[in-house]
Design a protein around this motif. Structure first.
Motif, short mmCIF file in Angstrom:
data_model
loop_
_atom_site.label_atom_id
_atom_site.label_comp_id
_atom_site.label_asym_id
_atom_site.label_seq_id
_atom_site.Cartn_x
_atom_site.Cartn_y
_atom_site.Cartn_z
N GLN A 1 29.67 48.36 24.60
CA GLN A 1 29.71 49.26 23.45
C GLN A 1 30.75 48.75 22.46
N LEU A 2 30.46 48.92 21.19
CA LEU A 2 31.43 48.66 20.13
C LEU A 2 31.61 49.95 19.36
N VAL A 3 32.84 50.46 19.33
CA VAL A 3 33.14 51.65 18.55
C VAL A 3 34.26 51.32 17.58
N THR A 4 34.32 52.05 16.49
CA THR A 4 35.37 51.83 15.51
C THR A 4 36.34 53.00 15.54
N ALA A 5 37.58 52.74 15.11
CA ALA A 5 38.59 53.78 15.16
C ALA A 5 39.63 53.56 14.07
N ILE A 6 40.27 54.66 13.71
CA ILE A 6 41.42 54.64 12.79
C ILE A 6 42.58 55.29 13.53
N ASN A 7 43.71 54.60 13.54
CA ASN A 7 44.91 55.11 14.23
C ASN A 7 44.66 55.42 15.70
N GLY A 8 43.76 54.66 16.31
CA GLY A 8 43.51 54.84 17.73
C GLY A 8 42.84 56.14 18.11
N GLU A 9 42.22 56.81 17.15
CA GLU A 9 41.61 58.11 17.43
C GLU A 9 40.20 57.91 17.97
N ILE A 10 40.11 57.89 19.28
CA ILE A 10 38.83 57.70 19.95
C ILE A 10 38.51 58.92 20.81
N SER A 11 37.26 59.07 21.15
CA SER A 11 36.83 60.19 21.98
C SER A 11 37.22 59.94 23.43
N ALA A 12 37.74 60.97 24.08
CA ALA A 12 38.07 60.86 25.50
C ALA A 12 36.83 60.62 26.36
N ASP A 13 35.64 60.89 25.81
CA ASP A 13 34.40 60.65 26.55
C ASP A 13 34.24 59.18 26.91
N LEU A 14 34.86 58.30 26.12
CA LEU A 14 34.76 56.86 26.41
C LEU A 14 35.40 56.51 27.74
N LEU A 15 36.36 57.33 28.17
CA LEU A 15 37.03 57.06 29.44
C LEU A 15 36.11 57.28 30.63
N ASP A 16 35.05 58.06 30.42
CA ASP A 16 34.13 58.36 31.51
C ASP A 16 32.92 57.42 31.55
N VAL A 17 32.89 56.45 30.64
CA VAL A 17 31.82 55.45 30.68
C VAL A 17 31.92 54.70 32.01
N GLU A 18 30.79 54.57 32.68
CA GLU A 18 30.79 53.90 33.97
C GLU A 18 31.06 52.41 33.80
N ARG A 19 31.74 51.87 34.77
CA ARG A 19 32.03 50.45 34.75
C ARG A 19 30.85 49.68 35.34
N ALA A 20 30.29 48.76 34.56
CA ALA A 20 29.16 47.98 35.05
C ALA A 20 29.61 47.03 36.14
N SER A 21 28.71 46.71 37.03
CA SER A 21 29.02 45.78 38.11
C SER A 21 29.36 44.41 37.52
N GLN A 22 30.46 43.85 38.00
CA GLN A 22 30.90 42.56 37.46
C GLN A 22 31.77 41.88 38.51
N GLU A 23 31.48 40.62 38.78
CA GLU A 23 32.30 39.89 39.73
C GLU A 23 33.65 39.57 39.09
N ILE A 24 34.72 39.90 39.78
CA ILE A 24 36.06 39.65 39.28
C ILE A 24 36.80 38.76 40.26
N SER A 25 37.33 37.68 39.76
CA SER A 25 38.16 36.81 40.59
C SER A 25 39.49 36.63 39.90
N ALA A 26 40.54 37.09 40.53
CA ALA A 26 41.86 36.96 39.92
C ALA A 26 42.25 35.50 39.80
N ASP A 27 41.73 34.66 40.70
CA ASP A 27 42.09 33.25 40.65
C ASP A 27 41.45 32.52 39.49
N ALA A 28 40.47 33.16 38.82
CA ALA A 28 39.76 32.48 37.74
C ALA A 28 40.54 32.44 36.44
N SER A 29 41.61 33.22 36.36
CA SER A 29 42.36 33.29 35.12
C SER A 29 43.19 32.04 34.91
N GLU A 30 43.51 31.80 33.66
CA GLU A 30 44.37 30.67 33.33
C GLU A 30 45.78 30.92 33.86
#
Length: 333
Positions: free
Chosen positions: A186-215
């Motif tokens: 999702q891409l949302v726009t904001a002014i002064n960081g004023e976003i809807s708290a509903d965005l916090l409840d967006v489900e996290r999509a499945s994604q492989e995460i490897s901490a070792d992959a970072s620079e």
């Protein structure tokens, strides 16, 4: 614990407005809910936590670099302490120069998975940054955006038509190269960081995460529970840090000292540093100062008996002693 705690990572590069966004969310959270925030700052002096505490949130700070360093001990200790209070929501704000992948991997690990329900990661973005190779070629900047399910284009009121057009073009390209399926972004726009708290409840999509992959990145041993108390008899302390091409210097002044508000504002307006944050006792009360892109914003606070703190971050080593001499001259005797 009766249930897993909804948890969000709110990331973004220096100056994108992470703290302002979290403050907005705290001000507008349900009155019957208690939220907790784990704050990680690149500098050695904690500023963000002081701003958030006023809004009733439970705060833990990890200063001095990436919270995932030292085998994740600082982050684990901070999260454990907050989870023991059984908050209704946990928000994690990594440093603007940090890699969010390690944080995500830690939250998804067997250590925390039974207690944390990881929701969407929000990445803040200043549209201006997309036209500056200083940011677009920075690995941390790109890692932060790639870690997100929701990208918040903040400060759109300060963006030109060209910058907003570039934002739209960039997102169309970005979502097809993102590790996630494009439909989960999702891409949302904001002014002064004023976003809807509903965005916090967006489900996290499945994604492989490897901490070792970072620079590789700067490692710094942060205190597990820093208090930043001034040594007895000391008027102030100065703490410096450097890494990832950036330098920081922070000061803590005793609560008994007041600064001249007008002179302090003029000094902060004249600073050319990329990022300045401060919570200062002045002759007009306690104020939070935030300097980004040459713009100084000021908010009055109700803190009393608070140690004044100021943090400066820049990609160039600045004359810290000269700046310190100026700060000392602003103290009202």
């Amino acid at each position: 614990m009766p249930q897993r705690i909804p948890t969000n990572i709110i990331t973004g590069f220096l100056g994108t407005g992470k703290t302002t966004t979290i403050l907005h969310l705290l001000k507008n959270k349900p009155e019957n809910e208690q939220w907790a925030v784990l704050v990680n700052e690149f500098g050695e002096v904690g500023i963000d936590g002081a701003m958030m505490t006023e809004h009733g949130a439970m705060i833990k700070e990890i200063p001095g670099g990436c919270m995932c360093c030292t085998a994740g001990v600082p982050m684990s200790v901070g999260i454990n302490a907050l989870l023991r209070t059984q908050p209704d929501r946990l928000i994690i704000e990594p440093t603007g120069l940090g890699h969010p992948k390690e944080v995500t991997a830690k939250l998804l690990s067997q250590q925390f998975a039974p207690y944390v329900e990881l929701k969407a990661t929000l990445a803040l973005l200043d549209p201006k940054y997309l036209l500056n190779e200083k940011y677009t070629k920075n690995q941390n900047f790109n890692d932060q955006l790639e870690s997100a399910q929701v990208i918040v284009a903040n400060k759109v009121d300060q963006a030109s038509e060209m910058e907003l057009a570039q934002l739209a073009i960039w997102f169309e390209s970005f979502k097809y190269t993102h590790p996630l399926d494009e439909h989960f972004l999702q891409l949302v726009t904001a002014i002064n960081g004023e976003i809807s708290a509903d965005l916090l409840d967006v489900e996290r999509a499945s994604q492989e995460i490897s901490a070792d992959a970072s620079e590789p990145h700067h490692h710094h041993h942060a205190d597990l529970d820093p208090q930043f108390a001034l040594p007895p008899g000391e008027k102030y302390v100065r703490k410096e840090n450097k890494g990832q091409g950036y330098f920081s210097c922070g000061w803590i002044f005793g609560a008994e000292y007041q600064f001249n508000f007008d002179q302090l504002f003029s000094m902060l307006s004249a600073l050319t540093a990329e990022r300045v944050k401060a919570v200062i006792n002045t002759d007009q009360g306690c104020y939070a100062f935030n300097v980004s892109n040459g713009v100084v914003s000021v908010n009055q606070m109700s803190l009393e008996g608070f140690e004044s703190r100021l943090e400066v971050i820049d990609s160039q080593l600045m004359p810290w002693q000269q700046l310190e001499d100026v700060l000392l001259s602003l103290i009202i005797e």
